[in-house]
Design a protein around this motif. Structure first.
Motif, PDB file in Angstrom:
ATOM      1  N   UNK A   1       4.248  27.360 130.002  1.00  0.00           N
ATOM      2  CA  UNK A   1       4.650  28.101 128.797  1.00  0.00           C
ATOM      3  C   UNK A   1       5.439  29.379 129.095  1.00  0.00           C
ATOM      4  N   UNK A   2       5.037  30.127 130.119  1.00  0.00           N
ATOM      5  CA  UNK A   2       5.755  31.383 130.434  1.00  0.00           C
ATOM      6  C   UNK A   2       7.196  31.090 130.858  1.00  0.00           C
ATOM      7  N   UNK A   3       7.332  30.108 131.757  1.00  0.00           N
ATOM      8  CA  UNK A   3       8.677  29.746 132.229  1.00  0.00           C
ATOM      9  C   UNK A   3       9.513  29.162 131.086  1.00  0.00           C
ATOM     10  N   UNK A   4       8.835  28.438 130.194  1.00  0.00           N
ATOM     11  CA  UNK A   4       9.526  27.829 129.046  1.00  0.00           C
ATOM     12  C   UNK A   4      10.143  28.912 128.161  1.00  0.00           C
ATOM     13  N   UNK A   5       9.333  29.921 127.852  1.00  0.00           N
ATOM     14  CA  UNK A   5       9.845  31.019 127.019  1.00  0.00           C
ATOM     15  C   UNK A   5      11.021  31.720 127.711  1.00  0.00           C
ATOM     16  N   UNK A   6      10.854  31.954 129.001  1.00  0.00           N
ATOM     17  CA  UNK A   6      11.925  32.600 129.790  1.00  0.00           C
ATOM     18  C   UNK A   6      13.219  31.780 129.707  1.00  0.00           C
ATOM     19  N   UNK A   7      13.088  30.461 129.841  1.00  0.00           N
ATOM     20  CA  UNK A   7      14.259  29.568 129.792  1.00  0.00           C
ATOM     21  C   UNK A   7      14.932  29.622 128.421  1.00  0.00           C
ATOM     22  N   UNK A   8      14.121  29.571 127.355  1.00  0.00           N
ATOM     23  CA  UNK A   8      14.684  29.574 125.993  1.00  0.00           C
ATOM     24  C   UNK A   8      15.439  30.874 125.740  1.00  0.00           C
ATOM     25  N   UNK A   9      14.792  31.991 126.061  1.00  0.00           N
ATOM     26  CA  UNK A   9      15.407  33.304 125.816  1.00  0.00           C
ATOM     27  C   UNK A   9      16.718  33.423 126.597  1.00  0.00           C
ATOM     28  N   UNK A  10      16.703  32.981 127.844  1.00  0.00           N
ATOM     29  CA  UNK A  10      17.902  33.094 128.682  1.00  0.00           C
ATOM     30  C   UNK A  10      19.032  32.182 128.199  1.00  0.00           C
ATOM     31  N   UNK A  11      18.691  30.932 127.823  1.00  0.00           N
ATOM     32  CA  UNK A  11      19.747  30.007 127.363  1.00  0.00           C
ATOM     33  C   UNK A  11      20.364  30.526 126.068  1.00  0.00           C
ATOM     34  N   UNK A  12      19.515  31.018 125.158  1.00  0.00           N
ATOM     35  CA  UNK A  12      20.046  31.533 123.886  1.00  0.00           C
ATOM     36  C   UNK A  12      20.920  32.765 124.126  1.00  0.00           C
ATOM     37  N   UNK A  13      20.499  33.631 125.067  1.00  0.00           N
ATOM     38  CA  UNK A  13      21.293  34.828 125.400  1.00  0.00           C
ATOM     39  C   UNK A  13      22.653  34.425 125.962  1.00  0.00           C
ATOM     40  N   UNK A  14      22.684  33.263 126.632  1.00  0.00           N
ATOM     41  CA  UNK A  14      23.959  32.785 127.200  1.00  0.00           C
ATOM     42  C   UNK A  14      24.773  31.998 126.164  1.00  0.00           C
ATOM     43  N   UNK A  15      24.272  31.938 124.930  1.00  0.00           N
ATOM     44  CA  UNK A  15      25.024  31.268 123.863  1.00  0.00           C
ATOM     45  C   UNK A  15      24.969  29.741 123.930  1.00  0.00           C
ATOM     46  N   UNK A  16      23.956  29.194 124.597  1.00  0.00           N
ATOM     47  CA  UNK A  16      23.845  27.734 124.735  1.00  0.00           C
ATOM     48  C   UNK A  16      23.218  27.102 123.495  1.00  0.00           C
ATOM     49  N   UNK A  17      23.525  25.816 123.285  1.00  0.00           N
ATOM     50  CA  UNK A  17      22.991  25.084 122.130  1.00  0.00           C
ATOM     51  C   UNK A  17      21.740  24.308 122.540  1.00  0.00           C
ATOM     52  N   UNK A  18      20.581  24.940 122.390  1.00  0.00           N
ATOM     53  CA  UNK A  18      19.309  24.268 122.687  1.00  0.00           C
ATOM     54  C   UNK A  18      18.945  23.373 121.513  1.00  0.00           C
ATOM     55  N   UNK A  19      18.770  22.075 121.776  1.00  0.00           N
ATOM     56  CA  UNK A  19      18.552  21.130 120.680  1.00  0.00           C
ATOM     57  C   UNK A  19      17.097  20.660 120.566  1.00  0.00           C
ATOM     58  N   UNK A  20      16.392  20.567 121.700  1.00  0.00           N
ATOM     59  CA  UNK A  20      15.051  19.968 121.658  1.00  0.00           C
ATOM     60  C   UNK A  20      14.273  20.331 122.914  1.00  0.00           C
ATOM     61  N   UNK A  21      12.965  20.151 122.801  1.00  0.00           N
ATOM     62  CA  UNK A  21      12.073  20.263 123.956  1.00  0.00           C
ATOM     63  C   UNK A  21      11.492  18.879 124.238  1.00  0.00           C
ATOM     64  N   UNK A  22      11.695  18.416 125.440  1.00  0.00           N
ATOM     65  CA  UNK A  22      11.130  17.136 125.873  1.00  0.00           C
ATOM     66  C   UNK A  22       9.856  17.467 126.651  1.00  0.00           C
ATOM     67  N   UNK A  23       8.727  17.214 126.022  1.00  0.00           N
ATOM     68  CA  UNK A  23       7.427  17.597 126.583  1.00  0.00           C
ATOM     69  C   UNK A  23       6.770  16.388 127.236  1.00  0.00           C
ATOM     70  N   UNK A  24       6.289  16.548 128.484  1.00  0.00           N
ATOM     71  CA  UNK A  24       5.660  15.433 129.214  1.00  0.00           C
ATOM     72  C   UNK A  24       4.187  15.745 129.468  1.00  0.00           C
ATOM     73  N   UNK A  25       3.347  14.704 129.375  1.00  0.00           N
ATOM     74  CA  UNK A  25       1.931  14.818 129.772  1.00  0.00           C
ATOM     75  C   UNK A  25       1.762  13.997 131.053  1.00  0.00           C
ATOM     76  N   UNK A  26       1.812  14.675 132.192  1.00  0.00           N
ATOM     77  CA  UNK A  26       1.906  13.994 133.480  1.00  0.00           C
ATOM     78  C   UNK A  26       0.576  13.402 133.930  1.00  0.00           C
ATOM     79  N   UNK A  27       0.638  12.175 134.422  1.00  0.00           N
ATOM     80  CA  UNK A  27      -0.553  11.465 134.926  1.00  0.00           C
ATOM     81  C   UNK A  27      -1.661  11.400 133.863  1.00  0.00           C
ATOM     82  N   UNK A  28      -1.269  11.531 132.586  1.00  0.00           N
ATOM     83  CA  UNK A  28      -2.238  11.435 131.494  1.00  0.00           C
ATOM     84  C   UNK A  28      -2.889  12.749 131.108  1.00  0.00           C
TER      85      UNK A  28
END
Length: 386
Positions: free
Chosen positions: A116-143
């Motif tokens: 979650x911390x890295x996710x927020x960091x990524x979103x804030x940074x991509x938006x600051x760079x003017x990128x078009x974030x469309x979706x979050x692909x969330x995985x539940x690894x190994x169940x």
């Protein structure tokens, strides 16, 4: 006693029950062998019942389901999709099919899923760079359920729709709610190595009626409503066959029992490998509210102690090769996607956690048909390494 004396022990082979053939025979007798028919509807109903989702569309693979899911969320050329780096390539490939860019995010150490911390960091940074974030692909690894409370709150805060890749997580839940039902769209895989199988196959689930209708439309070549073949949109040939859906119907009745057995296998390994110095049966205990189907039991080799005298290194690869001498299949954990040549130019946030897991981890045979004698075989072979 070495490989020639024992049948091969596979990582996660298909495990069929008694009823699959009834559905398959019926499909053949009634000539319902196309991607249409009563097994398909029945299989979809079974998945809805198991997941609590309002709608299900059975598809030819989990990858096809991710591809259609991204289309439904409006992903196209030039868009960016947030995605964990620590997952199988099939999670991220469909992002490339659509001309979009994956933005990879590191894992957290407790569940191995997107941090979650890295996710927020990524979103804030991509938006600051003017990128078009469309979706979050969330995985539940190994169940194992991801940190859903934090992640869904972040997605809601930034207005990002969630596509939930629960390919490995059928039968897992968070706060008693089945995985796959948290996002706008959820995806399952019924590949031969999954907890339930249709040999090849997948499914898309959603509570949105319009999205479900659109999925069926796109999965059957996007045929417009006309007596002739009329097409206004690109379509795909992604529907599951009624024969394979018959295998799925027989399998769905076994879900609770299969989850119970995978969890028993995990508990067996945890108990019987506890005395081995140098390794930990991983992803234990489950975080509060989380219930994992324990699709695969994994181990982590302990990090070398810098203060100890140097020893010949035991690595996941030396352990894997040792197990091979006993005709036992094991596999490294997923190699992070940001380390793959295919994705070398994709942005990455963090990376140390998933790189460390890959460097130290191994998946053990976890098939539900395994007998205790076979589990003992694996434990014995592992004991030789440590």
């Amino acid at each position: 006693m070495h490989s020639q004396d024992h049948d091969r022990l596979f990582l996660s082979p298909p495990h069929l029950g008694r009823h699959e053939m009834n559905y398959v025979h019926k499909a053949i007798e009634d000539n319902w062998v196309a991607p249409a028919g009563p097994n398909l509807k029945g299989f979809e109903d079974d998945i809805c019942e198991a997941t609590g989702a309002a709608h299900c569309v059975a598809l030819s693979s989990g990858t096809a389901a991710i591809h259609l899911g991204l289309i439904l969320l409006g992903v196209g050329p030039g868009d960016e999709v947030l995605c964990p780096s620590f997952t199988f390539v099939a999670t991220a490939n469909p992002i490339l099919y659509l001309g979009a860019t994956p933005v990879f995010v590191d894992s957290e150490a407790e569940t191995w899923n997107i941090c979650p911390e890295r996710l927020r960091e990524a979103i804030v940074d991509r938006l600051a760079k003017g990128k078009k974030l469309k979706a979050l692909l969330l995985v539940h690894l190994y169940g194992m359920p991801a940190k859903l409370t934090e992640i869904m709150a972040i997605a809601a805060e930034f207005g990002l729709p969630v596509l939930e890749d629960a390919a490995e997580a059928l039968g897992s839940s968070f706060n008693k709610q089945p995985l796959g039902s948290f996002g706008k769209v959820g995806v399952f895989s019924f590949n031969g190595n999954k907890i339930l199988t249709t040999s090849g196959g997948g499914a898309l689930v959603t509570n949105d009626t319009a999205l479900a209708q659109k999925t069926r439309f796109l999965a059957t070549q996007a045929k417009d409503d006309a007596p002739h073949y009329q097409h206004s949109e690109v379509g795909y040939n992604y529907r599951l066959s009624n024969v394979l859906a018959g295998i799925g119907r027989g399998q769905m009745g076994l879900l609770d029992e299969r989850v119970k057995r995978r969890r028993e296998i995990f508990a067996w390994y945890r108990e019987h490998l506890a005395h081995l110095p140098g390794l930990t049966v991983a992803l234990a205990p489950e975080p509060a509210g989380s219930r994992s189907n324990r699709w695969l039991t994994t181990i982590l080799l302990n990090a070398p102690d810098p203060a100890a005298p140097p020893q010949p290194a035991v690595t996941p690869e030396t352990v894997r090769l040792q197990l091979e001498t006993h005709n036992i299949e094991s596999r490294p954990l997923w190699k992070p996607l940001h380390l793959q040549p295919l994705f070398q130019s994709a942005p990455m946030y963090g990376g140390a956690v998933c790189a460390d897991l890959f460097a130290r981890g191994l998946c053990l045979p976890s098939g539900t048909a395994m007998a205790d004698a076979e589990l003992r075989r694996v434990a014995g072979a592992l004991a030789e390494c440590f």
